[in-house]
Design a protein around this motif. Structure first.
Motif, short mmCIF file in Angstrom:
data_model
loop_
_atom_site.label_atom_id
_atom_site.label_comp_id
_atom_site.label_asym_id
_atom_site.label_seq_id
_atom_site.Cartn_x
_atom_site.Cartn_y
_atom_site.Cartn_z
N ALA A 139 -7.30 3.05 2.26
CA ALA A 139 -6.35 1.99 2.57
C ALA A 139 -7.06 0.70 2.96
CB ALA A 139 -5.42 2.43 3.70
N ILE A 186 -2.69 3.02 -7.34
CA ILE A 186 -2.22 2.77 -5.97
C ILE A 186 -1.04 1.81 -6.02
CG2 ILE A 186 -2.85 1.80 -3.73
CD1 ILE A 186 -5.75 2.67 -4.34
N VAL A 225 -0.51 -0.12 0.14
CA VAL A 225 -1.32 0.38 1.26
C VAL A 225 -0.86 -0.32 2.53
CG1 VAL A 225 -3.33 0.74 -0.24
CG2 VAL A 225 -3.16 -1.37 1.08
N VAL A 230 -1.90 5.23 2.15
CA VAL A 230 -1.93 4.82 0.75
C VAL A 230 -0.74 5.47 0.05
CG1 VAL A 230 -3.31 4.75 -1.38
CG2 VAL A 230 -4.45 4.81 0.85
#
Length: 302
Positions: A43, A68, A71, A78
Motif C-alpha cells: 500500500a 491494484i 490503496v 490494498v
C-alpha cells in the motif's frame, strides 16, 4: 518484511512479499469480486498502473496477477477487483475475511503523469477498470479531478451500482448518462458504456465517447490531453488508433498471462518498439504500462 529478490537487479528493493490479512471480500455480481487485503508495504509503495501477484489458496503454488484498484497508505490496505475465470481465481473467491494470503507487490511500471498534459482521458474496459479507478483517485488527491474524464465499459453488469451522472459532460451523445458514483464523488466526470444493453450505459465502445469528447474540444484544449487506457487487447488497439487520430500521447496498461511476474521467466514478453528497433519486453517489470505507439505502431483503420 523484506523485499523479495527479483531476476533483474534494478527491481530489487521495490517489490515486497507480505502475509496479507483479508479485511473484506465480497461478490460484486457476474463472477466479479472485490478483495481488500492488509498489506502495508504494498500500500505504501503502490502507484496507479501497477499490480500485485497474489496467492489464491494455500494449496495452489501458482499466483495470479491482479491490478491494484485502490490503496489506503494510512490504513495499510490494498484493494483489487477481479473476475473468476479459472481454477486460481475461483479458489481465491473462496477465501474469507480474516484469512491470510501472500501478496507480492507492487510490481511493474506505473502510469506517468505529464504536467504539460493536465487534461486526462481515462478509458477502462472490463478487468481494465481497476487501474483507471486507482489513477482517478490519485488525480483526485492531487486536486486534478476537475480536468479528468473517464469512460468505463463492460459487457457484463458493472461491479457497482451505477447512477445518473450529476456532472455535465458537453459533446457526448444522448443516452450517455450512467456513471460510477465513486469517481463522481471524487469530482471526476465519468460515463459508462456497454454493448450488452446495461441500463443507463451508452450503447457503444469507450472509444466512441472518447472520440465524441475529443472532437468537441477546441484545438488548444485538445493539445492538453493525454489518454490512459487498460483493457482487452482489441480495446487497447482501438485506443491507440484514437490517440493517433487526434495526435495525442496515450499510455496503455497491458494484460498478459504471467508465471513468475517478477521478470525471471520471460513468459509475458511482447514486441515493443524501441529507439534500437523492436525488442521483446516483459509486461510484468518492463510494463505493464507502455506508450501505445510503441505497442501498436501502425493502428488499423479498418
Amino acid at each position: 518484511m523484506s523485499p523479495t529478490h527479483t531476476a533483474d537487479r534494478k527491481h530489487r528493493g521495490t517489490i515486497f512479499q507480505e502475509e496479507g490479512r483479508i479485511l473484506d471480500h465480497h461478490d460484486a455480481g457476474a463472477d466479479q469480486w472485490i478483495l481488500r487485503v492488509l498489506a502495508p508495504e504494498c500500500a505504501r509503495a503502490a502507484q496507479p498502473g501497477q499490480f500485485a501477484h497474489l496467492q489464491c489458496a494455500p494449496r495452489l503454488l501458482m499466483r495470479r496477477p491482479l491490478s491494484i484498484q485502490r490503496v489506503d497508505r494510512g490504513a495499510g490496505w490494498v484493494e483489487f477487483l477481479y473476475k473468476v475465470v479459472g481454477d486460481g481465481t475461483r479458489a481465491l473467491s473462496q477465501q474469507a475475511k480474516g484469512d491470510t494470503l501472500s501478496v507480492l507487490g507492487p510490481i511493474g511500471q506505473p502510469f506517468r503523469l505529464n504536467p504539460e498534459r493536465p487534461r486526462r482521458l481515462l478509458l477502462g474496459g472490463g478487468v481494465g477498470i481497476p487501474p483507471m479507478i486507482f489513477l482517478a483517485h490519485r488525480l483526485h488527491l492531487q486536486g486534478e479531478a476537475g480536468k479528468t474524464h473517464a469512460v468505463l465499459g463492460s459487457e457484463v453488469p458493472f461491479p457497482f451500482h451505477a447512477r445518473p451522472s450529476e456532472i455535465l459532460w458537453p459533446g457526448l451523445p444522448d443516452g450517455a448518462i450512467a456513471t460510477l458514483p465513486l469517481l463522481e464523488d471524487w469530482g471526476v466526470a465519468c460515463r459508462l458504456t456497454s454493448k450488452a444493453g446495461l441500463p443507463g450505459a451508452y450503447d457503444g465502445f469507450v472509444t466512441d465517447l472518447g472520440r465524441a469528447w475529443l472532437a468537441g474540444l477546441a484545438p488548444e484544449e485538445r493539445a492538453q490531453v493525454e489518454i490512459f487506457a487498460c483493457g482487452p487487447h482489441p480495446m487497447l488497439a482501438a485506443c491507440a488508433e484514437l490517440a493517433a487520430e487526434f495526435d495525442l500521447p496515450c499510455q496503455v496498461s497491458l494484460e498478459e498471462f504471467m508465471a513468475c511476474a517478477v521478470g525471471g521467466c520471460a513468459g509475458c514478453t511482447v514486441p515493443v518498439r524501441t529507439p534500437n528497433g523492436v525488442a521483446m519486453k516483459r509486461v510484468c517489470v518492463d510494463g505493464p504500462v507502455f506508450a501505445a505507439e510503441d505497442v501498436f505502431p501502425e493502428p488499423s483503420r479498418a
